[in-house]
Design a protein around this motif. Structure first.
Motif, mmCIF file in Angstrom:
data_model
loop_
_atom_site.group_PDB
_atom_site.id
_atom_site.type_symbol
_atom_site.label_atom_id
_atom_site.label_comp_id
_atom_site.label_asym_id
_atom_site.label_seq_id
_atom_site.Cartn_x
_atom_site.Cartn_y
_atom_site.Cartn_z
ATOM 1 N N ARG A 133 -14.453 74.787 -8.632
ATOM 2 C CA ARG A 133 -14.097 74.827 -7.200
ATOM 3 C C ARG A 133 -13.673 76.232 -6.793
ATOM 4 N NH1 ARG A 133 -9.676 70.624 -5.545
ATOM 5 N NH2 ARG A 133 -8.419 72.000 -6.868
ATOM 6 N N PRO A 140 -17.894 71.228 -0.425
ATOM 7 C CA PRO A 140 -16.603 71.092 0.265
ATOM 8 C C PRO A 140 -16.154 69.632 0.278
ATOM 9 C CG PRO A 140 -18.143 72.434 1.553
ATOM 10 C CD PRO A 140 -18.934 71.832 0.420
ATOM 11 N N GLY A 141 -14.867 69.434 0.079
ATOM 12 C CA GLY A 141 -14.309 68.093 0.151
ATOM 13 C C GLY A 141 -14.377 67.291 -1.127
ATOM 14 N N VAL A 142 -14.983 67.834 -2.189
ATOM 15 C CA VAL A 142 -15.032 67.103 -3.460
ATOM 16 C C VAL A 142 -13.621 66.939 -4.016
ATOM 17 C CG1 VAL A 142 -15.718 67.240 -5.887
ATOM 18 C CG2 VAL A 142 -17.388 67.713 -4.089
ATOM 19 N N ASP A 143 -13.252 65.720 -4.346
ATOM 20 C CA ASP A 143 -11.961 65.428 -4.965
ATOM 21 C C ASP A 143 -12.123 65.589 -6.476
ATOM 22 O OD1 ASP A 143 -9.867 63.912 -6.330
ATOM 23 O OD2 ASP A 143 -9.342 63.114 -4.353
ATOM 24 N N THR A 188 -22.945 72.561 -5.079
ATOM 25 C CA THR A 188 -23.543 73.190 -3.901
ATOM 26 C C THR A 188 -25.066 73.219 -4.069
ATOM 27 O OG1 THR A 188 -23.232 75.357 -4.940
ATOM 28 C CG2 THR A 188 -21.528 74.627 -3.412
#
Length: 202
Positions: A133, A140-143, A188
């Protein structure tokens, strides 16, 4: 030095014997006598290394952590993939590691140590995903915690299926297929085409 090497060999011999006995009889039905009979060692030698069957099982679980060797490389998502592929390869050939996994997945009287194989795996993968990350490799927004938990859970299920169907012979193929399905929700877009989902060429 020679004595230390003999000690390491004796310890490994006990762990391999225990792995064999646990695989054949299960943890609860196995005894230290069964393990001892497979080693050719004296009872004193066995108890020098391990005071009980439970202590042997704890050492087998620790072997799981020892197998989580994180590959070096500039792309941390590739390191995550390679970690799972190498772990799969070792599961195919290492009876001690297979016993470690079995102790984690089966319901037995064995009281697991505070950090189980699952926590060991989660810790290694979460660290790599956080680094990924930071390098803008993740969507974006991956936990990260959720992603790591999903990877460990899927790997566990796939290795159980592979064991049931092929004795783990197709485990590497199954893991590669998992990554091809999972990466579009994780990496990505520009990175996906650069990621390898098969073992590196030797």
């Amino acid at each position: 030095m020679a004595q230390q090497e003999r000690g390491r060999q004796s310890r490994r011999s006990i762990l391999e014997a225990a792995a064999h006995v646990f695989a054949e009889r299960g943890y609860d039905a196995a005894s230290t006598n069964d393990i001892l009979a497979c080693t050719g060692l004296t009872r004193g030698s066995l108890y020098h290394h391990f005071p009980s069957k439970e202590a042997i099982a704890v050492a087998l679980v620790q072997a799981h952590g020892d197998a989580l060797v994180v590959p070096e490389g500039p792309v941390r998502l590739q390191s995550v993939i390679d970690l799972t592929l190498e772990f799969a390869r070792r599961l195919q050939s290492d009876p001690v590691l297979r016993a470690s996994v079995r102790l984690t997945t089966e319901q037995t009287s064995f009281r697991r140590p505070p950090q189980t194989a699952y926590e060991q795996s989660l810790e290694a993968i979460e660290k790599l995903l956080r680094e990924a990350r930071e390098r803008d490799e993740l969507l974006p927004g991956v936990d990260v915690d959720e992603a790591a938990s999903t990877i460990v859970g899927c790997f566990t299920g796939l290795q159980i299926m592979s064991q049931a169907y092929t004795g783990r012979e197709d485990l590497g193929t199954r893991i590669g297929s998992f990554w091809r399905f999972f990466l579009p929700g994780l990496a990505t877009p520009g990175l996906i085409g650069r990621l390898r989902t098969t073992p590196p060429a030797s």
